[in-house]
Write an enzyme that holds these catalytic residues in place. Structure first.
Site, mmCIF file in Angstrom:
data_model
loop_
_atom_site.group_PDB
_atom_site.id
_atom_site.type_symbol
_atom_site.label_atom_id
_atom_site.label_comp_id
_atom_site.label_asym_id
_atom_site.label_seq_id
_atom_site.Cartn_x
_atom_site.Cartn_y
_atom_site.Cartn_z
ATOM 1 N N SER A 96 4.529 1.768 7.885
ATOM 2 C CA SER A 96 4.245 0.768 6.966
ATOM 3 C C SER A 96 5.484 0.533 6.004
ATOM 4 O O SER A 96 5.835 1.524 5.573
ATOM 5 C CB SER A 96 2.994 1.321 6.070
ATOM 6 O OG SER A 96 1.725 0.868 6.609
ATOM 7 N N HIS A 117 0.880 -1.102 0.218
ATOM 8 C CA HIS A 117 0.040 -0.143 -0.195
ATOM 9 C C HIS A 117 0.966 1.217 -0.097
ATOM 10 O O HIS A 117 0.329 2.315 -0.082
ATOM 11 C CB HIS A 117 -0.919 0.028 1.090
ATOM 12 C CG HIS A 117 -0.396 0.029 2.485
ATOM 13 N ND1 HIS A 117 -0.304 -0.993 3.335
ATOM 14 C CD2 HIS A 117 -0.007 1.402 3.168
ATOM 15 C CE1 HIS A 117 0.150 -0.649 4.585
ATOM 16 N NE2 HIS A 117 0.487 0.539 4.500
#
Lengths: 87, 379
Positions: free
Chosen positions: B332, B208
Site C-alpha cells: 500500500s 490508509h
C-alpha cells in the site's frame, strides 16, 4: 463496527502454542481490501476490520518460518476469529 | 508521446497550481529530481520521534493540531470537473517503457496487452490459473469441497504464477526513491506499508497508511526507510509524525480519496540526497495501454525486501487504475509509474488488493494539486 462490514482477527502461534510476534499478516485473494500488512503483537494477535463480506485468503509470514495461507469467511457485522498454528 | 501542457522541472515548486483546474483531457506532469550518488552513501541515523509536549494532549489532539495547519485538504467539486474532462478525450496515449529489471519476464506484458482496453463495463476476463490452489496446504481444497462456486469465481480472476522480481540494487534509481514504512497506529498496533519520495522531505503513500479508520485515526508515527534491502538500511531511516491526507479519506472513508503524505523531519531531506519521482495526471486515453511499473515492500516476502512487477492497466476509472500487477499486503502506497523517454512519472498510488484486480488511487488533477502542496511543505 459497521453493520455492512466484518472483521478478521486472530492469534499466530507455533506448534507448541507459543505466540509468534513480529509476523507479517496480510489478506490475499478476496474482496477488495487495503493492501497493508499487519505485524503481530507480542501476543501473536492481529486484526483487520472494516472488511467487505466474503471469503479471504489470510497470509502469515513469520520471520524464519514458511509462509502459511488459510481462508476465512467474513460476514457483515461479525468477527471471524482465527487460531493459526505454524509448523 | 503525449504532449504535456504543464511541466515543472526539478525542485521548482510554484507557479502552476492555479492552472491545474483545467480539463483532465490534457496531461499534467511534474518531473522528479534525479541525483547521482557517486560516493558511499551517507548513513543517516534515525532522529528522535517528535513528541507533542503539551501536557494532557493525546495523539489524536496532537494530530488535530497538524490538521489545522492543512493536514486535510478538501478537494471539493474540482474532482467532478476532472472526471468529466477525463472522459471527454485527450492527448493520444503512448506506451510507456518497462523498467529494466534483471529476471523480469517481459512476456508478461504481451499477455496483459490483451487485457487492456476496457474502460467501463464488465470486469475483464483474466487468465485462470493459480498455483496456490495446487500447493496442497489444504485451504483451497477445503474451499473446493464446500464451496465449488467460490473456487470457480476465484480461479477465473487470479493472475498466474507469482513472477515478481526482487530488487537487489535498491540504492540505484528509481528503487532508492521507494521507502519501506513501519507504521505505528494510534492504538499501538504495527503495520507495514510503502511510500515514495516526491520531494526533499515528502513521501507519498496511501491514505490508509497515515489515517487508519479502524485503528484510531491518525497514526502515531511512521519509520521511513528509503532503499530498504532486507536488514540493510543504506541511508538509515527517519521517523515522522507529520502526516497529510484529504477529508474524502479521513472523514468519508472513500476509497477514491485513499492517498496521503508523510512529511519527514527537517533534518531528513532524503530527496536532496537521493532524488525523487515526478508525478503526472494523465488523461484516460494516455493511461490506456501504458506499461505500469510498480515496486514496493510486500509482507509475504522476506522482511524489508523490495519487489517489482509490471503490466498494463486493465481498467481506467475516473479515480482509480485497475491492473493485474502482482502485489501483496505491505505494498500500500507504492508508486505506479510510467517510464517514458528516460522520465519517470508516478500516475497512481497503489492502495488495494482484490480478486477482481489490484488498484491504485489515480493521480487526477485534484490529487496532483495536493501532492504539489505537500511537496512544497517538505522543501
Amino acid at each position: 463496527m459497521s453493520r455492512l462490514h466484518g472483521t478478521i482477527e486472530g492469534v499466530v502461534s507455533d506448534a507448541a502454542g507459543t505466540p509468534i510476534g513480529d509476523a507479517a499478516v496480510m489478506l490475499g485473494e478476496g474482496p477488495e481490501h487495503p493492501d497493508i500488512a499487519a505485524i503481530t503483537s507480542g501476543g501473536g494477535t492481529f486484526s483487520f476490520a472494516g472488511l467487505e463480506p466474503g471469503e479471504y485468503e489470510v497470509i502469515v509470514n513469520p520471520a524464519g518460518a514458511p509462509t502459511t495461507r488459510v481462508t476465512a469467511r467474513v460476514d457483515a457485522g461479525r468477527v471471524s476469529r482465527l487460531q493459526i498454528r505454524i509448523g | 508521446m503525449s504532449s504535456p501542457t504543464k511541466t515543472e522541472r526539478g525542485r521548482k515548486s510554484s507557479g502552476t497550481t492555479a492552472e491545474s483546474a483545467e480539463s483532465d483531457a490534457v496531461d499534467q506532469l511534474e518531473e522528479g529530481l534525479i541525483t547521482t550518488v557517486t560516493t558511499a552513501p551517507t548513513i543517516q541515523v534515525p532522529v528522535p520521534v517528535k513528541v507533542f509536549s503539551v501536557v494532557g494532549m493525546d495523539e489524536a489532539r496532537a494530530h488535530d493540531a497538524v490538521a489545522s495547519d492543512g493536514t486535510e485538504v478538501d478537494e471539493g467539486p474540482e474532482t467532478d470537473r476532472l472526471d468529466e474532462g477525463a472522459e471527454s478525450g485527450g492527448v493520444g496515449g503512448a506506451p510507456g517503457d518497462l523498467e529494466e529489471v534483471a529476471g523480469f519476464d517481459e512476456r508478461i506484458l504481451e499477455r496483459s496487452a490483451q487485457e487492456t482496453g476496457v474502460v467501463t463495463g464488465e470486469a475483464p476476463a483474466l487468465d485462470a490459473w493459480y498455483a496456490e490452489f495446487m500447493d496442497g496446504n489444504g485451504a483451497a481444497v477445503r474451499l473446493a469441497q464446500h464451496q465449488p462456486e467460490m473456487v470457480q469465481q476465484i480461479a477465473e480472476v487470479v493472475i498466474g504464477a507469482d513472477d515478481r522480481v526482487r530488487i537487489t540494487n535498491t540504492t540505484a534509481m528509481p528503487w532508492r526513491w521507494i521507502c519501506a514504512l513501519r507504521i505505528t497506529a494510534a492504538n499501538n498496533t504495527n503495520w507495514i506499508g510503502t511510500g515514495w519520495l516526491v520531494g526533499p522531505r515528502t513521501v507519498i503513500t496511501a491514505g490508509h497508511c497515515v489515517f487508519m479508520h479502524n485503528q484510531g485515526g491518525w497514526v502515531k508515527r511512521v519509520e521511513v526507510i528509503p532503499a530498504c534491502n532486507g536488514a540493510q538500511r543504506p541511508y538509515g531511516s527517519a521517523t515522522a509524525t507529520s502526516f497529510r491526507s484529504v477529508t474524502g479519506w479521513t472523514q468519508g472513508s472513500n476509497r477514491s480519496y485513499d492517498y496521503g503524505a508523510i512529511i519527514l523531519p527537517s533534518a531528513n531531506k532524503y530527496g536532496n540526497q537521493l532524488g525523487y519521482f515526478g508525478y503526472a495526471s494523465l488523461s484516460t486515453t494516455s493511461l490506456m495501454g501504458l506499461t505500469l511499473n510498480l515496486s514496493g515492500y510486500p509482507g509475504d516476502k522476506p522482511s524489508g525486501t523490495q519487489w517489482f512487477h509490471a503490466r498494463k492497466a486493465t481498467l481506467v476509472l475516473p479515480r482509480s487504475i485497475v491492473y493485474n500487477i502482482d502485489t501483496a499486503g505491505g505494498q500500500s502506497g507504492a508508486p505506479v509509474w510510467r517510464y517514458l523517454n528516460g522520465q519517470r512519472h508516478v500516475v497512481g498510488i497503489h492502495t488495494n488488493g482484490s480478486q477482481l484486480g489490484n488498484s491504485a488511487t489515480r493521480i487526477v488533477s485534484g490529487v496532483f494539486n495536493n501532492i504539489k502542496t505537500w511537496k512544497a511543505q517538505g522543501m
